[in-house]
Design an enzyme around this catalytic site. Sequence first.
Site, mmCIF file in Angstrom:
data_model
loop_
_atom_site.group_PDB
_atom_site.id
_atom_site.type_symbol
_atom_site.label_atom_id
_atom_site.label_comp_id
_atom_site.label_asym_id
_atom_site.label_seq_id
_atom_site.Cartn_x
_atom_site.Cartn_y
_atom_site.Cartn_z
ATOM 1 C CG PHE A 107 -1.721 -1.250 1.427
ATOM 2 C CD1 PHE A 107 -2.897 -1.505 0.735
ATOM 3 C CD2 PHE A 107 -1.275 -2.216 2.326
ATOM 4 C CE1 PHE A 107 -3.616 -2.671 0.939
ATOM 5 C CE2 PHE A 107 -1.985 -3.393 2.543
ATOM 6 C CZ PHE A 107 -3.160 -3.615 1.843
ATOM 7 C CD GLU A 128 -1.589 2.276 -3.927
ATOM 8 O OE1 GLU A 128 -2.797 2.383 -4.175
ATOM 9 O OE2 GLU A 128 -1.137 2.130 -2.771
ATOM 10 C CG ASP A 162 -5.068 -7.229 -3.540
ATOM 11 O OD1 ASP A 162 -5.817 -6.430 -2.977
ATOM 12 O OD2 ASP A 162 -4.636 -8.275 -3.009
ATOM 13 C CG ASP A 187 0.037 4.121 5.308
ATOM 14 O OD1 ASP A 187 -0.923 3.997 6.088
ATOM 15 O OD2 ASP A 187 0.394 5.207 4.821
ATOM 16 C CB CYS A 213 -5.895 6.131 9.157
ATOM 17 S SG CYS A 213 -6.886 5.207 7.971
#
Length: 255
Positions: A107, A128, A162, A187, A213
């Site tokens: 990611f 990504e 993916d 991330d 997050c």
Amino acid sequence: EWSEHEGRGSAALRFAQVTASTRSRTEALLVRLPALAGAVLLSDEGPPIALGEPVLRHERRPGEAAAGLVRSRPDAFAQANRKANAHLVETALAMLAPAGEAVLELFCGAGNFTAPLAALGSSVHAVEVQGPALDLARADAAAGPAAGYPEAAGKVRFFAGDALGLARAFGRETGASARRFRTALLDPPREGARGAGQALLELGVERVVYVSCDPATLARDLRGFVDAGFAIRAVQPVDMFPQTHHVEAVALLER
């Protein structure tokens, strides 16, 4: 989105459908607002359409021009609090400490951690799925030191797809050319990365930094890492959005 460095901005505009009329209206808006350098038109019926110059450049570390300039586009994810993001990156790299090691970055987005990882590790495999973000990351890597990347060519390889799917595919490789990593950084978006622990275990990863997050999906995924054989060594919150319920966290896991 606004670039203090360039003194200009760009916008992402979402429509039910992008038509010739919406394009012409947006072009007229760019003419009337010179500080708006470009726009990206979004809809559910096709790919993003870029008008003008929507790509902006920002100081990688605000106030430190020597750290390089990074690209952004308003339809690609970037941390809104750039000063706190510099602390986030610093915290994650201090925990991972990938001195001289090959790093798997899942990611990777627009490359928020990629250049700092490349400066510390021997190489980075960055994965990504989102096209615009990956385009920005590749452009920054091609800029080299101007974007904070080391001069050594070939230290970073980008993979489109993916993140966990590619990690599992790497794990199935056999023979002398099979890719294996001792360190990894991920991330993921708010929905987290269910199953990442097992996928990284199969790659031989011994030390992981997970940037999150969302505390709920982080807790769920850390449970998966523990079940796969990792131990949680530290979790450091970073208050990216003061006076809101949102909080970033950086977790260190070791085999």
